[in-house]
Design a protein around this motif. Structure first.
Motif, mmCIF file in Angstrom:
data_model
loop_
_atom_site.group_PDB
_atom_site.id
_atom_site.type_symbol
_atom_site.label_atom_id
_atom_site.label_comp_id
_atom_site.label_asym_id
_atom_site.label_seq_id
_atom_site.Cartn_x
_atom_site.Cartn_y
_atom_site.Cartn_z
ATOM 1 N N ALA A 141 0.843 -1.200 0.000
ATOM 2 C CA ALA A 141 0.000 0.000 0.000
ATOM 3 C C ALA A 141 0.878 1.250 0.000
ATOM 4 O O ALA A 141 1.935 1.273 0.631
ATOM 5 N N LEU A 142 0.438 2.268 -0.716
ATOM 6 C CA LEU A 142 1.123 3.557 -0.665
ATOM 7 C C LEU A 142 0.658 4.329 0.565
ATOM 8 O O LEU A 142 -0.505 4.257 0.966
ATOM 9 N N THR A 143 1.552 5.082 1.144
ATOM 10 C CA THR A 143 1.228 5.960 2.274
ATOM 11 C C THR A 143 0.505 7.197 1.752
ATOM 12 O O THR A 143 0.895 7.755 0.721
ATOM 13 N N LEU A 144 -0.552 7.611 2.443
ATOM 14 C CA LEU A 144 -1.221 8.861 2.083
ATOM 15 C C LEU A 144 -0.397 10.029 2.609
ATOM 16 O O LEU A 144 -0.153 10.146 3.807
ATOM 17 N N GLY A 145 0.042 10.896 1.714
ATOM 18 C CA GLY A 145 0.834 12.064 2.092
ATOM 19 C C GLY A 145 -0.049 13.272 2.319
ATOM 20 O O GLY A 145 -1.252 13.152 2.570
ATOM 21 N N SER A 146 0.531 14.447 2.202
ATOM 22 C CA SER A 146 -0.207 15.705 2.382
ATOM 23 C C SER A 146 -0.079 16.554 1.128
ATOM 24 O O SER A 146 0.995 17.065 0.821
ATOM 25 N N SER A 147 -1.183 16.683 0.408
ATOM 26 C CA SER A 147 -1.147 17.513 -0.795
ATOM 27 C C SER A 147 -1.023 18.997 -0.449
ATOM 28 O O SER A 147 -0.620 19.806 -1.291
ATOM 29 N N ALA A 148 -1.343 19.362 0.795
ATOM 30 C CA ALA A 148 -1.232 20.764 1.207
ATOM 31 C C ALA A 148 0.200 21.277 1.127
ATOM 32 O O ALA A 148 0.432 22.484 1.016
ATOM 33 N N ASN A 149 1.162 20.360 1.182
ATOM 34 C CA ASN A 149 2.568 20.778 1.156
ATOM 35 C C ASN A 149 3.082 21.067 -0.245
ATOM 36 O O ASN A 149 4.200 21.581 -0.400
ATOM 37 N N LEU A 150 2.305 20.738 -1.267
ATOM 38 C CA LEU A 150 2.764 20.985 -2.637
ATOM 39 C C LEU A 150 2.620 22.451 -3.000
ATOM 40 O O LEU A 150 1.628 23.094 -2.672
ATOM 41 N N ARG A 151 3.614 22.945 -3.695
ATOM 42 C CA ARG A 151 3.619 24.329 -4.174
ATOM 43 C C ARG A 151 4.014 24.325 -5.644
ATOM 44 O O ARG A 151 4.581 23.353 -6.143
ATOM 45 N N ALA A 152 3.777 25.434 -6.337
ATOM 46 C CA ALA A 152 4.296 25.579 -7.703
ATOM 47 C C ALA A 152 5.811 25.420 -7.644
ATOM 48 O O ALA A 152 6.482 26.036 -6.806
ATOM 49 N N GLY A 153 6.344 24.560 -8.482
ATOM 50 C CA GLY A 153 7.781 24.292 -8.484
ATOM 51 C C GLY A 153 8.172 23.008 -7.773
ATOM 52 O O GLY A 153 9.296 22.528 -7.935
ATOM 53 N N SER A 154 7.260 22.430 -6.960
ATOM 54 C CA SER A 154 7.569 21.168 -6.265
ATOM 55 C C SER A 154 7.830 20.053 -7.278
ATOM 56 O O SER A 154 7.114 19.930 -8.273
ATOM 57 N N GLU A 155 8.851 19.249 -7.011
ATOM 58 C CA GLU A 155 9.109 18.083 -7.850
ATOM 59 C C GLU A 155 8.221 16.935 -7.388
ATOM 60 O O GLU A 155 8.113 16.676 -6.184
ATOM 61 N N VAL A 156 7.602 16.259 -8.343
ATOM 62 C CA VAL A 156 6.706 15.142 -8.041
ATOM 63 C C VAL A 156 6.995 14.007 -9.023
ATOM 64 O O VAL A 156 7.717 14.186 -10.010
ATOM 65 N N HIS A 157 6.415 12.841 -8.724
ATOM 66 C CA HIS A 157 6.581 11.679 -9.595
ATOM 67 C C HIS A 157 5.200 11.139 -9.937
ATOM 68 O O HIS A 157 4.337 11.010 -9.059
ATOM 69 N N ILE A 158 5.004 10.831 -11.218
ATOM 70 C CA ILE A 158 3.731 10.278 -11.677
ATOM 71 C C ILE A 158 3.954 8.809 -12.002
ATOM 72 O O ILE A 158 4.831 8.468 -12.800
ATOM 73 N N VAL A 159 3.153 7.947 -11.352
ATOM 74 C CA VAL A 159 3.336 6.509 -11.498
ATOM 75 C C VAL A 159 2.033 5.892 -11.996
ATOM 76 O O VAL A 159 0.974 6.071 -11.385
ATOM 77 N N SER A 160 2.139 5.168 -13.110
ATOM 78 C CA SER A 160 1.002 4.410 -13.633
ATOM 79 C C SER A 160 1.316 2.923 -13.518
ATOM 80 O O SER A 160 2.427 2.540 -13.126
#
Length: 305
Positions: free
Chosen positions: A95-114
């Motif tokens: 299972a993936l851990t649920l993080g906090s989307s509130a911490n994302l800002r413009a410029g944050s690096e993220v990963h998209i996984v399909s």
């Protein structure tokens, strides 16, 4: 510590759903839908984007080991767009851990996984956190926009730098970057799931009053809200709202944007409330009282397991 994205891919699976030809959403979304699901707890509960599985009679999940297993469409929430699917056998995947989307800002690096069958993990950047209004009576206060676009965005996992789930893929959109229009993705923030997860699991829907739904498709153009279509047999069609009408008021409030239109409608009362609208058809002003409904009442319910 560098993220092991290959390992995290084991938590994102392929989802396939069959929907009856006579289902309410079949004409718009199709009767066969394919996308991604994300394992979010130790029981193998799968989070997906709701339009993939709403009204499904059969759902099939393909895990990292290649096995395809049957699943039950457990819940769909129209407000957020989230859906839950329960596998009927054990899924081999963490299972993936649920993080906090509130911490994302413009410029944050993220990963998209399909799912691994679709595409390898992709690193992206958050372009913006802002309001998103969909033409189908859908509104997010702080949607997540990322680029470059992922080719298999539906239900894909958006992960932060720690590998926690912070968003779920919903749409392919067009965004402006340095004066150039490019493809991007819109993700639904995972923080919207946390307050409703328990009620979705227990009851199949969120524990809140259903919003009034009109069955209207609309766009915002030059400070006006234009009707681009109405759902056949829906409240708007019954009230004789037509394509090309301009919605100028909800009750006594002028509306100039889609978000304002939706919020004014939802503020009138719960589903079933009469919604007073003023529309312009050419030079003619028309006053209507549209009897709203709960959109959920029009959808086919999954069979209990």
């Amino acid at each position: 510590m560098e993220l092991d994205l290959k390992k995290l891919t084991q938590s994102v699976i392929k989802l396939r759903a069959d929907i009856p030809e006579d289902a309410f959403t079949a004409g718009i979304l199709g009767s066969q839908r394919v996308g991604n699901g994300v394992i979010i707890d130790s029981a193998g509960l799968v989070l997906t984007i709701g339009y993939l599985m709403t009204e499904a009679t059969d759902v099939w999940l393909t895990g990292a080991d290649g096995r395809e297993i049957a699943a039950h469409p457990l819940a769909y929430d129209q407000v957020t767009g989230f859906g839950l699917v329960l596998p009927l056998q054990k899924l081999d995947g963490p299972a993936l851990t649920l993080g906090s989307s509130a911490n994302l800002r413009a410029g944050s690096e993220v990963h998209i996984v399909s799912a691994k069958d679709f595409a390898p993990p992709q690193t992206a950047q958050v372009l913006a956190r802002r309001e998103f209004a969909g033409a189908w009576e859908y509104l997010l206060d702080e949607a997540i926009f990322t680029a470059p676009a992922h080719p298999h965005w539906s239900g894909a996992a958006l992960l932060d730098s720690h590998g926690a789930l912070v968003g779920l893929g919903s749409l392919l959109v067009r965004e402006m970057i340095a004066g150039e229009e490019v493809n991007a993705n819109m993700f639904v923030p995972i923080d919207l799931l946390k307050p409703i997860l328990d009620s979705l699991k227990a009851h199949g829907r969120a524990d809140r009053q259903p919003r009034p739904w009109l069955g209207v498709y609309a766009v915002e153009l030059a400070g006006k809200v234009y009707v681009t279509g109405v759902v056949e047999g829906g409240p708007a069609q019954i009230a004789d709202i037509r394509e090309g009408d301009v919605i100028s008021r909800v009750a006594q409030h002028e509306v100039e944007t889609l978000p304002d239109f939706y919020r004014r409608v939802w503020a009138v009362g719960p589903a079933g409330s009469g919604v007073p609208l003023t529309t312009m058809r050419g030079a003619t002003q028309i006053r209507l009282n549209v009897r709203s409904v709960d959109r959920g009442d029009l959808l086919k319910r999954p069979q209990a397991h």
